[in-house]
Design a protein around this motif. Structure first.
Motif, mmCIF file in Angstrom:
data_model
loop_
_atom_site.group_PDB
_atom_site.id
_atom_site.type_symbol
_atom_site.label_atom_id
_atom_site.label_comp_id
_atom_site.label_asym_id
_atom_site.label_seq_id
_atom_site.Cartn_x
_atom_site.Cartn_y
_atom_site.Cartn_z
ATOM 1 N N ALA A 129 0.873 -1.180 0.000
ATOM 2 C CA ALA A 129 0.000 0.000 0.000
ATOM 3 C C ALA A 129 0.905 1.224 0.000
ATOM 4 O O ALA A 129 1.189 1.812 1.042
ATOM 5 C CB ALA A 129 -0.917 -0.013 1.216
ATOM 6 N N ASP A 130 1.385 1.585 -1.181
ATOM 7 C CA ASP A 130 2.434 2.604 -1.307
ATOM 8 C C ASP A 130 1.849 4.005 -1.418
ATOM 9 O O ASP A 130 1.673 4.536 -2.501
ATOM 10 C CB ASP A 130 3.342 2.287 -2.506
ATOM 11 C CG ASP A 130 2.542 1.963 -3.765
ATOM 12 O OD1 ASP A 130 1.308 1.811 -3.672
ATOM 13 O OD2 ASP A 130 3.152 1.857 -4.844
ATOM 14 N N LEU A 131 1.573 4.577 -0.273
ATOM 15 C CA LEU A 131 1.066 5.939 -0.191
ATOM 16 C C LEU A 131 2.246 6.895 -0.069
ATOM 17 O O LEU A 131 3.214 6.611 0.627
ATOM 18 C CB LEU A 131 0.145 6.082 1.027
ATOM 19 C CG LEU A 131 -0.581 7.406 1.212
ATOM 20 C CD1 LEU A 131 -1.587 7.629 0.101
ATOM 21 C CD2 LEU A 131 -1.293 7.415 2.573
ATOM 22 N N PHE A 132 2.158 8.068 -0.738
ATOM 23 C CA PHE A 132 3.259 9.032 -0.739
ATOM 24 C C PHE A 132 2.750 10.381 -0.219
ATOM 25 O O PHE A 132 2.348 11.247 -1.000
ATOM 26 C CB PHE A 132 3.850 9.171 -2.139
ATOM 27 C CG PHE A 132 4.363 7.871 -2.699
ATOM 28 C CD1 PHE A 132 5.570 7.347 -2.269
ATOM 29 C CD2 PHE A 132 3.621 7.155 -3.634
ATOM 30 C CE1 PHE A 132 6.047 6.142 -2.767
ATOM 31 C CE2 PHE A 132 4.080 5.949 -4.135
ATOM 32 C CZ PHE A 132 5.297 5.437 -3.707
ATOM 33 N N PRO A 133 2.770 10.592 1.109
ATOM 34 C CA PRO A 133 2.222 11.830 1.679
ATOM 35 C C PRO A 133 2.951 13.090 1.234
ATOM 36 O O PRO A 133 2.398 14.187 1.341
ATOM 37 C CB PRO A 133 2.396 11.610 3.191
ATOM 38 C CG PRO A 133 2.538 10.143 3.354
ATOM 39 C CD PRO A 133 3.239 9.657 2.136
#
Length: 230
Positions: free
Chosen positions: A105-109
């Motif tokens: 789950a590659d989220l990039f804030p």
């Protein structure tokens, strides 16, 4: 009149909103090899920067939560202070991944669109789905499960938007066509509307029940159109 070309990152920026520090973001994203923008568009960006600069401040870093729901991993970013959550949520549905790839789950804030929403008090979350490959039905179920997790652990949101790219664009399109909908709106980027999951009858009806925005460039249109006819 000069034709101005936009890529996926440009479309996501425009879909959410223009905000400050865009010159620095363009340099970070594209480097010196990215072709220069039209002069008038650049001047417009400077005007937006000057308007936004007054309200921009150093917001606290978001809190990152990770976990797993029914085999699907998730990453969630929220405002550091729970009281600063504005009760809005963005859920992200990723595109096709090889069945043998790891679940991520590659989220990039730190990305501009995501950071802008976080600064305004949104929760932004992404699911890996419980498995990879063509997983349309599971993708829908895992988005719903992630929303239920947020409501249980953080409180019920008042507005939930979806964003999906490629296969994820198809998943959010199908979510937008359900009635009644759990969601307030959806953005489908390069939606692979012609693909079908083996053994499934799920297919878009072109009758969304909520606002649904498609962002698709010409190359994607012809690619998916050719796929549907072969």
């Amino acid at each position: 009149m000069q034709d101005i070309q936009f890529d996926r990152t440009d479309l996501k920026m425009l879909a959410f909103k223009l905000t400050g520090q865009m010159d620095a973001e363009m340099t970070r994203l594209y480097g010196s090899t990215h072709p220069p923008r039209d002069a008038q568009l650049r001047r417009l960006g400077l005007v937006v920067l000057s308007v936004c600069a007054a309200r921009l401040g150093a917001a606290p870093a978001p809190v990152i939560e990770t976990g797993e729901i029914a085999g699907a991993k998730f990453t969630l970013a929220r405002p550091a202070a729970p009281a600063n959550w504005n009760r809005h949520v963005l859920l992200i549905a990723h595109g096709y991944r090889d069945a043998k790839a790891p679940l991520v789950a590659d989220l990039f804030p730190e990305q501009l669109a995501t950071r802008t929403l976080l600064d305004e008090g949104w929760i932004v979350a992404k699911t890996s789905y419980r498995r990879n490959g063509l997983v349309i039905a599971d993708g829908l179920a895992d988005l719903d499960a992630l929303l239920a997790h947020i409501a249980k652990n953080h409180g019920a949101p008042t507005r939930v938007l979806l964003e999906g790219e490629s296969m994820g664009g198809l998943i959010v399109t199908l979510a937008a066509e359900r009635a009644p909908s759990l969601y307030a709106g959806a953005i489908a980027i390069g939606a692979a509307l012609s693909i079908k999951e083996p053994g499934s009858t799920l297919a878009p009806s072109t009758k969304p029940q909520i606002p649904l925005l498609f962002l698709t460039n010409q190359n994607e249109f012809f690619f998916f159109n050719d796929t549907a006819t072969t």
